[in-house]
Motif scaffolding. Structure first.
Motif, PDB file in Angstrom:
ATOM      1  N   ARG A  62     -30.888  -6.540   3.951  1.00 30.98           N
ATOM      2  CA  ARG A  62     -30.368  -5.188   3.385  1.00 30.98           C
ATOM      3  C   ARG A  62     -30.551  -4.151   4.520  1.00 30.98           C
ATOM      4  N   VAL A  63     -31.496  -4.098   5.115  1.00 29.56           N
ATOM      5  CA  VAL A  63     -31.792  -3.186   6.178  1.00 29.56           C
ATOM      6  C   VAL A  63     -30.450  -3.116   7.229  1.00 29.56           C
ATOM      7  N   LEU A  64     -30.198  -4.386   7.780  1.00 27.01           N
ATOM      8  CA  LEU A  64     -29.586  -4.522   8.872  1.00 27.01           C
ATOM      9  C   LEU A  64     -27.824  -5.012   8.102  1.00 27.01           C
ATOM     10  N   HIS A  65     -27.431  -4.807   6.688  1.00 30.48           N
ATOM     11  CA  HIS A  65     -26.497  -5.072   6.355  1.00 30.48           C
ATOM     12  C   HIS A  65     -25.022  -4.252   6.912  1.00 30.48           C
ATOM     13  N   GLU A  66     -25.541  -2.831   6.749  1.00 33.78           N
ATOM     14  CA  GLU A  66     -24.510  -2.043   7.101  1.00 33.78           C
ATOM     15  C   GLU A  66     -24.456  -1.668   8.737  1.00 33.78           C
ATOM     16  N   PHE A  67     -25.321  -2.436   9.317  1.00 27.55           N
ATOM     17  CA  PHE A  67     -25.777  -2.347  10.693  1.00 27.55           C
ATOM     18  C   PHE A  67     -24.396  -2.366  11.423  1.00 27.55           C
ATOM     19  N   GLY A  73     -29.381   4.857  12.502  1.00 26.15           N
ATOM     20  CA  GLY A  73     -29.852   5.084  10.939  1.00 26.15           C
ATOM     21  C   GLY A  73     -30.927   4.142  10.530  1.00 26.15           C
ATOM     22  N   LEU A  74     -31.629   3.546  11.305  1.00 26.27           N
ATOM     23  CA  LEU A  74     -32.362   2.358  11.023  1.00 26.27           C
ATOM     24  C   LEU A  74     -33.709   2.622  10.474  1.00 26.27           C
ATOM     25  N   GLY A  75     -34.452   3.943  11.094  1.00 23.23           N
ATOM     26  CA  GLY A  75     -35.417   4.590  10.514  1.00 23.23           C
ATOM     27  C   GLY A  75     -35.427   4.797   9.092  1.00 23.23           C
ATOM     28  N   ALA A 171     -38.467   9.392   7.899  1.00 17.38           N
ATOM     29  CA  ALA A 171     -37.220   8.575   8.630  1.00 17.38           C
ATOM     30  C   ALA A 171     -37.261   8.905   9.869  1.00 17.38           C
ATOM     31  N   PRO A 172     -37.529  10.132  10.519  1.00 18.89           N
ATOM     32  CA  PRO A 172     -37.228  10.497  11.874  1.00 18.89           C
ATOM     33  C   PRO A 172     -38.713   9.944  12.538  1.00 18.89           C
ATOM     34  N   THR A 173     -39.735   9.593  11.785  1.00 22.12           N
ATOM     35  CA  THR A 173     -40.989   9.037  12.643  1.00 22.12           C
ATOM     36  C   THR A 173     -40.552   7.657  12.843  1.00 22.12           C
ATOM     37  N   TYR A 177     -40.414   5.781  16.581  1.00 24.77           N
ATOM     38  CA  TYR A 177     -41.279   4.685  16.833  1.00 24.77           C
ATOM     39  C   TYR A 177     -40.145   3.463  17.432  1.00 24.77           C
ATOM     40  N   LEU A 178     -39.283   3.407  16.580  1.00 26.47           N
ATOM     41  CA  LEU A 178     -38.238   1.914  16.899  1.00 26.47           C
ATOM     42  C   LEU A 178     -37.292   2.524  18.361  1.00 26.47           C
TER      43      LEU A 178
END
Lengths: 185, 185
Positions: A62-67, A73-75, A171-173, A177-178
Motif C-alpha cells: 500500500r505504501v509503495l503502491h503509488e511510488f 511522500g513516503l513519510g 509525517a515530516p519526522t 528519518y528516512l
C-alpha cells in the motif's frame, strides 16, 4: 473470529504462554486448520497483534503502491497507513502489542522481524542504504510512541485528533528519518 | 533502598495494587516516614518509576537552566536530559513505567500529570501557547517511543547508539514539535 480470539489470548497470556491450541479452542476451530491458514504461532501473532491487515507485505504494498521514484511522500504514506490500520480497531491491537513487547522478549523479536526486517528493509531499498538500520529504528521510535500516546496512555488532544492533523504533524519526522540529515546540521 | 524497592513493587504489582506499606516493608523502613518524605503513593510512583532524579521540577530546571530567551536549543536539551536520566539506570525505570502505563489507567494519569502538566506546561510558557497541549503530546510520542525502542524492545543499532548520535537525530523532531510548523506546509 480467529484473529479476535488470538488477540485476546495473546493479550491475556503473553506470547510465550499462548498456544495455537488455546486460540483455536477459543475461536471454536480446528488447530490444524489454524496452522494451515497461518503457518503457526509467529505468523498468527504478527497478524493478530501487530494488527496488520492480512500481511505486513500488504502494508508495504500500500505504501509503495503509488511510488513514482520520488521518495518525498513516503513519510506521509507510512504514518497514514499505520494510523488508519490502528484507528480501525480503536487501538486494541496496538495495546496488546505493547503489553506483549513490554513483558516478552520473543514478542519483541517478532515485532523486530515484521517491523524492521520486512517493512523498513523494503523501504530502505527505495530510499538508499545510508544508515538504513539506524533510520529504520528511528522510524520505529516515532510510530511506536505515537501508538503509545494515542491508544494506550490516551493523552488528549492526541487521542482524539483527526488523522489528517496527526499526519501533517508527524509525517515530516518520518520523512527526515528516512531520507534527511541525521547529524543535527 | 526505598526508590529501588518502590520500582520493584510497582513493576511486579502495577500501580493500583502496590501500597506504600508493601514498599516500605520491602525497603525495611517505617511507612509513616515514607509518607513524610514523599507525600504518598503518587509522588513515590512519579519519582521511582518515571525515574526522574529527585523531582520533575529539577529536570525542568536543568532544561531551562541555561535558557537565554532563545528557544532554539530546547529540543536538544530535552532529549539529552531524558536520555541521560534513563541511560543512568540502563532503562530499568523506563521499562517499569511502560508496564504500568500499559496495564493501569491510574499510572497513565500520573504520567500525564508529571510529563505534560509539570514538564511541558512549564516549557510551553517559554515557547508560547500556540497549540501547547498538542505540541506537548507530540513531544511525548517521540520521547516515549525512543524509550520503548532503546530500552524495552532494544532494537539495534538504536539500543547501543551513543547519546550524541541519538540526540543529533532526534533533537530536531522535538524542536519542530515545540516551536515549528505542524501543518505539513
Amino acid at each position: 473470529m480467529l484473529l479476535a480470539a488470538a488477540k485476546q489470548v495473546f493479550s491475556e497470556q503473553g506470547y510465550t504462554k499462548a498456544t495455537v491450541r488455546t486460540i483455536a479452542t477459543r475461536a471454536g476451530v480446528d488447530p490444524a486448520m489454524v496452522n494451515h491458514w497461518f503457518g503457526g504461532k509467529e505468523r498468527l501473532f504478527a497478524e493478530a497483534v501487530l494488527d496488520l491487515p492480512v500481511t505486513a507485505e500488504e502494508v508495504i504494498g500500500r505504501v509503495l503502491h503509488e511510488f513514482d521514484g520520488n521518495p518525498s511522500g513516503l513519510g506521509e504514506r507510512i504514518v497514514r497507513a499505520f494510523l488508519t490500520t490502528w484507528d480501525s480497531s480503536e487501538g486494541g491491537g496496538f495495546a496488546a502489542l505493547v503489553r506483549s513487547v513490554a513483558t516478552h522478549e520473543a514478542a519483541a523479536a517478532i515485532l523486530k522481524d515484521v517491523f524492521l526486517n520486512r517493512v523498513f528493509d523494503r523501504i530502505a531499498e527505495v530510499t538508499g542504504p545510508d544508515q538504513g538500520q539506524f533510520r529504520a529504528t528511528l522510524c520505529a521510535t516515532q510510530l511506536i510512541g505515537l501508538g503509545m500516546i494515542r491508544y494506550v496512555a490516551k493523552f488528549e488532544p492526541m487521542a482524539s485528533a483527526d488523522i489528517d492533523t496527526v499526519v501533517a504533524a508527524v509525517a515530516p519526522t518520518l520523512q527526515r528519518y528516512l531520507t534527511g540529515d541525521l547529524t543535527g546540521g
